[in-house]
Design an enzyme around this catalytic site. Sequence first.
Site, PDB file in Angstrom:
ATOM      1  N   HIS A  59      43.986  27.921  56.130  1.00 42.40           N
ATOM      2  CA  HIS A  59      44.001  27.069  57.319  1.00 42.40           C
ATOM      3  C   HIS A  59      44.414  25.633  57.004  1.00 42.40           C
ATOM      4  O   HIS A  59      45.073  24.979  57.810  1.00 42.40           O
ATOM      5  CB  HIS A  59      42.618  27.052  57.994  1.00 42.40           C
ATOM      6  CG  HIS A  59      42.225  28.403  58.530  1.00 42.40           C
ATOM      7  ND1 HIS A  59      40.925  28.755  58.814  1.00 42.40           N
ATOM      8  CD2 HIS A  59      42.979  29.505  58.808  1.00 42.40           C
ATOM      9  CE1 HIS A  59      40.904  30.008  59.253  1.00 42.40           C
ATOM     10  NE2 HIS A  59      42.131  30.476  59.254  1.00 42.40           N
ATOM     11  N   ASP A  72      43.134  35.978  58.895  1.00 36.51           N
ATOM     12  CA  ASP A  72      42.290  35.814  60.098  1.00 36.51           C
ATOM     13  C   ASP A  72      42.070  37.143  60.813  1.00 36.51           C
ATOM     14  O   ASP A  72      40.972  37.404  61.315  1.00 36.51           O
ATOM     15  CB  ASP A  72      42.941  34.839  61.098  1.00 36.51           C
ATOM     16  CG  ASP A  72      42.882  33.387  60.611  1.00 36.51           C
ATOM     17  OD1 ASP A  72      42.350  33.156  59.506  1.00 36.51           O
ATOM     18  OD2 ASP A  72      43.376  32.503  61.336  1.00 36.51           O
ATOM     19  N   ARG A  97      35.911  52.302  47.711  1.00 37.20           N
ATOM     20  CA  ARG A  97      35.476  51.027  47.140  1.00 37.20           C
ATOM     21  C   ARG A  97      35.911  49.896  48.064  1.00 37.20           C
ATOM     22  O   ARG A  97      37.096  49.768  48.369  1.00 37.20           O
ATOM     23  CB  ARG A  97      36.105  50.832  45.757  1.00 37.20           C
ATOM     24  CG  ARG A  97      35.893  49.448  45.182  1.00 37.20           C
ATOM     25  CD  ARG A  97      36.491  49.297  43.781  1.00 37.20           C
ATOM     26  NE  ARG A  97      36.271  47.946  43.305  1.00 37.20           N
ATOM     27  CZ  ARG A  97      37.223  47.039  43.092  1.00 37.20           C
ATOM     28  NH1 ARG A  97      38.498  47.335  43.271  1.00 37.20           N
ATOM     29  NH2 ARG A  97      36.910  45.825  42.683  1.00 37.20           N
ATOM     30  N   HIS A 142      34.811  39.795  45.805  1.00 35.58           N
ATOM     31  CA  HIS A 142      36.263  39.965  45.617  1.00 35.58           C
ATOM     32  C   HIS A 142      36.953  38.707  46.152  1.00 35.58           C
ATOM     33  O   HIS A 142      37.657  38.745  47.149  1.00 35.58           O
ATOM     34  CB  HIS A 142      36.742  41.240  46.323  1.00 35.58           C
ATOM     35  CG  HIS A 142      38.065  41.766  45.832  1.00 35.58           C
ATOM     36  ND1 HIS A 142      38.256  43.065  45.402  1.00 35.58           N
ATOM     37  CD2 HIS A 142      39.273  41.166  45.698  1.00 35.58           C
ATOM     38  CE1 HIS A 142      39.522  43.244  45.054  1.00 35.58           C
ATOM     39  NE2 HIS A 142      40.169  42.106  45.221  1.00 35.58           N
ATOM     40  N   ASN A 186      35.001  41.440  41.070  1.00 37.89           N
ATOM     41  CA  ASN A 186      36.340  41.965  40.894  1.00 37.89           C
ATOM     42  C   ASN A 186      37.170  40.961  40.106  1.00 37.89           C
ATOM     43  O   ASN A 186      37.387  39.831  40.551  1.00 37.89           O
ATOM     44  CB  ASN A 186      37.029  42.193  42.239  1.00 37.89           C
ATOM     45  CG  ASN A 186      38.449  42.724  42.051  1.00 37.89           C
ATOM     46  OD1 ASN A 186      38.620  43.868  41.622  1.00 37.89           O
ATOM     47  ND2 ASN A 186      39.454  41.902  42.314  1.00 37.89           N
ATOM     48  N   GLU A 187      37.609  41.375  38.916  1.00 40.79           N
ATOM     49  CA  GLU A 187      38.596  40.639  38.132  1.00 40.79           C
ATOM     50  C   GLU A 187      38.244  39.186  37.805  1.00 40.79           C
ATOM     51  O   GLU A 187      38.825  38.244  38.358  1.00 40.79           O
ATOM     52  CB  GLU A 187      39.962  40.691  38.833  1.00 40.79           C
ATOM     53  CG  GLU A 187      40.501  42.097  38.965  1.00 40.79           C
ATOM     54  CD  GLU A 187      41.948  42.155  39.441  1.00 40.79           C
ATOM     55  OE1 GLU A 187      42.468  41.127  39.919  1.00 40.79           O
ATOM     56  OE2 GLU A 187      42.554  43.219  39.324  1.00 40.79           O
ATOM     57  N   ASN A 329      40.584  47.625  36.496  1.00 44.57           N
ATOM     58  CA  ASN A 329      41.750  47.554  37.378  1.00 44.57           C
ATOM     59  C   ASN A 329      42.962  47.538  36.469  1.00 44.57           C
ATOM     60  O   ASN A 329      43.113  46.638  35.634  1.00 44.57           O
ATOM     61  CB  ASN A 329      41.739  46.285  38.230  1.00 44.57           C
ATOM     62  CG  ASN A 329      40.732  46.367  39.364  1.00 44.57           C
ATOM     63  OD1 ASN A 329      40.063  47.388  39.547  1.00 44.57           O
ATOM     64  ND2 ASN A 329      40.629  45.297  40.129  1.00 44.57           N
ATOM     65  N   TYR A 331      47.239  48.050  36.226  1.00 45.80           N
ATOM     66  CA  TYR A 331      48.498  48.141  36.959  1.00 45.80           C
ATOM     67  C   TYR A 331      49.727  48.319  36.082  1.00 45.80           C
ATOM     68  O   TYR A 331      50.656  49.022  36.438  1.00 45.80           O
ATOM     69  CB  TYR A 331      48.692  46.885  37.829  1.00 45.80           C
ATOM     70  CG  TYR A 331      47.819  46.872  39.064  1.00 45.80           C
ATOM     71  CD1 TYR A 331      48.273  47.407  40.260  1.00 45.80           C
ATOM     72  CD2 TYR A 331      46.533  46.345  39.027  1.00 45.80           C
ATOM     73  CE1 TYR A 331      47.484  47.419  41.399  1.00 45.80           C
ATOM     74  CE2 TYR A 331      45.733  46.350  40.168  1.00 45.80           C
ATOM     75  CZ  TYR A 331      46.218  46.893  41.343  1.00 45.80           C
ATOM     76  OH  TYR A 331      45.431  46.908  42.467  1.00 45.80           O
ATOM     77  N   GLU A 399      40.986  50.195  40.459  1.00 46.24           N
ATOM     78  CA  GLU A 399      42.234  49.896  41.167  1.00 46.24           C
ATOM     79  C   GLU A 399      43.401  50.343  40.326  1.00 46.24           C
ATOM     80  O   GLU A 399      43.389  50.193  39.094  1.00 46.24           O
ATOM     81  CB  GLU A 399      42.426  48.380  41.410  1.00 46.24           C
ATOM     82  CG  GLU A 399      41.664  47.821  42.573  1.00 46.24           C
ATOM     83  CD  GLU A 399      41.917  46.327  42.770  1.00 46.24           C
ATOM     84  OE1 GLU A 399      43.028  45.842  42.489  1.00 46.24           O
ATOM     85  OE2 GLU A 399      40.975  45.649  43.193  1.00 46.24           O
TER      86      GLU A 399
HETATM   87  C1  GBH Z   1      44.472  43.144  42.108  1.00 41.51           C
HETATM   88  O1  GBH Z   1      44.858  42.144  41.201  1.00 41.51           O
HETATM   89  C2  GBH Z   1      43.489  42.600  43.110  1.00 41.51           C
HETATM   90  O2  GBH Z   1      42.174  42.978  42.772  1.00 41.51           O
HETATM   91  C3  GBH Z   1      43.792  42.996  44.528  1.00 41.51           C
HETATM   92  O3  GBH Z   1      43.043  42.214  45.402  1.00 41.51           O
HETATM   93  C4  GBH Z   1      45.272  42.886  44.771  1.00 41.51           C
HETATM   94  O4  GBH Z   1      45.614  43.097  46.117  1.00 41.51           O
HETATM   95  C5  GBH Z   1      45.948  43.906  43.896  1.00 41.51           C
HETATM   96  O5  GBH Z   1      45.644  43.701  42.562  1.00 41.51           O
HETATM   97  C6  GBH Z   1      47.476  43.902  44.010  1.00 41.51           C
HETATM   98  O6  GBH Z   1      47.996  42.700  43.545  1.00 41.51           O
HETATM   99  O7  GBH Z   1      52.891  36.353  39.888  1.00 41.51           O
HETATM  100  O8  GBH Z   1      51.660  34.584  38.778  1.00 41.51           O
HETATM  101  O9  GBH Z   1      51.112  35.176  41.011  1.00 41.51           O
HETATM  102  C7  GBH Z   1      45.776  42.561  40.209  1.00 41.51           C
HETATM  103  C8  GBH Z   1      46.030  41.509  39.170  1.00 41.51           C
HETATM  104  C9  GBH Z   1      46.898  39.359  38.723  1.00 41.51           C
HETATM  105  C10 GBH Z   1      48.207  40.859  39.950  1.00 41.51           C
HETATM  106  C11 GBH Z   1      47.740  38.228  39.217  1.00 41.51           C
HETATM  107  C12 GBH Z   1      49.059  39.734  40.460  1.00 41.51           C
HETATM  108  C13 GBH Z   1      49.878  37.570  40.104  1.00 41.51           C
HETATM  109  C14 GBH Z   1      50.513  36.786  39.038  1.00 41.51           C
HETATM  110  N1  GBH Z   1      46.860  40.431  39.684  1.00 41.51           N
HETATM  111  N2  GBH Z   1      49.082  38.650  39.505  1.00 41.51           N
HETATM  112  S1  GBH Z   1      51.643  35.638  39.708  1.00 41.51           S
END
Ligand code: GBH
Length: 507
Positions: A59, A72, A97, A142, A186-187, A329, A331, A399
């Site tokens: 905001h 929002d 979750r 989170h 979370n993270e 988590n 990826y 995740e």
């Molecule tokens: C997760 O983070 C989150 O828990 C979740 O909320 C999110 O929606 C999901 O992943 C998908 O992203 O390019 O410098 O901005 C994952 C770890 C770490 C991934 C930071 C994205 C961004 C680095 N995240 N990263 S940058």
Amino acid sequence: MKLLFVLSLVAVACHAANAEERRSFPADFLFGCATAAYQVEGAWDEDGKGENIWDHMTHNRPTTIKDLSTGDIAADSYHNYKRDVEIMRELGLDAYRFSLSWSRILPTGFANEVNPKGIEYYNNFIDEMLKYGITPMITLYHWDLPQKLQELGGFVNPLIANWFEDYARVAYENFGDRVKHWITFNEPREICYEGYGGDRKAPMVNSTAVGTYLCAKNLVLSHANAYHAYNNDFKPTQGGQCGITISVNWFGPLTDSEEDQFAAEIRRQGEWGLYAEPIFSAEGGFPKEFTERVAAKSAEQGFPRSRLPTFTDEERAWVRGASDFFGVNHYTTFLVSATEHLDVAPVPSVIDDEGVGVYRPPEWPVSQSSWLVRAPNSIYNALTDLQKRYNNPAFYITENGWSIAPERDLIDDDRVAYYRAALESVLDSLDAGVNLKGYMAWSLLDNFEWLEGYTERFGLYNVDFEDPARTRTARKSAYVYKHIIKNRYIDHEYEPETLTMTIDEGH
Ligand code: GBH
């Protein structure tokens, strides 16, 4: 006739071979999906909810979000929770979750004033899941800190450990009779590094020298307080478990050289060891080599003491072992070099303290998110490392997922390929003896992707954000995930016949 007989023999033989090769997920393995409150709920100021740091940032500093959007309304799950549970039933999920919005339950952040409407919303949601046999898994935090607590310093104020414990107790008291899986945070890396050490998450404190490290210490102490509160005062009657979720991407060496192997280890320690080591290692405290490196760099830079704080013996013992499971988590993978592809980073900062470079081969497929590529054996490499490092605790993958562009249609074959590869890597991990109990796909549905707004879509279900009803529609990946959950194996040939979702019996 003869030919037919031979053909049918061949068919039987092939079938037998498939059955032998076919690896199954255990019957009690929990398959689910994950989301987070700020990303899906909306109703940002409804029914007494207080302001949090994402409300405040979107905001007051709208240009921090790529498409100038906010959470929002988001997917409006506050009003659509019954449809969300219907989606879970369509998918045949074992578990879901989700996170609680701290400021929906405690509008100022403090536990003196509990918002009954907030409690009611989560009660309804939990009961709706339980009605259909879906196991709720709650994340307490989170990323949406009540704004009032941020004004008092948030995670750099050591009192956060008390405030968080008080909030956790309110959650256990109200929902613990029905909820048996608790995740405190979370993270931590994203909270501390991106929110306090940098400016990629609210509250964008960008204190590169010390922000990450002060937060890291206070966060693991907050986790330990909430863990011990549960363990001592709730577990005996409620019988659940309490853990933490850490983002553990894989960092492998770019080459076999000793320098690159050490560089990869330093990167692992700086990225996730900082949060995992104090809780899961036998010794406790921050990771050894990384601690030495920050101390040396701090001295070179003229700081009279290390920028990385230490734990007292009492604190170290309080945190060590304070978790019933390790939520991961996961990826992607990065390859780490001691000498090449060096990051450009502020001095001092965590990235400069690590002092290494990262690289990804161009042949690894890239998602809609620049950081997210599909790498071979990614889950296996991460989980088997943690298994050895921390004496094989119970794990959940909390995740794992893949993003696509908003303009894509429902045929998300790149996401299907990602999930199939990831779940093969899960099976490899189970074969290697990793004590993995479940897997949550990120995400159930499209949602607010933090600084990226709605420009990256992670949902198994598409959400129409132009539509006031926020209509949800299954993508191809939803059918594929449903098929895997139902059959407990990965059929790489499976194609949904039609894209029409139904609820199977029993759900
Ligand atoms: C997760 O983070 C989150 O828990 C979740 O909320 C999110 O929606 C999901 O992943 C998908 O992203 O390019 O410098 O901005 C994952 C770890 C770490 C991934 C930071 C994205 C961004 C680095 N995240 N990263 S940058």
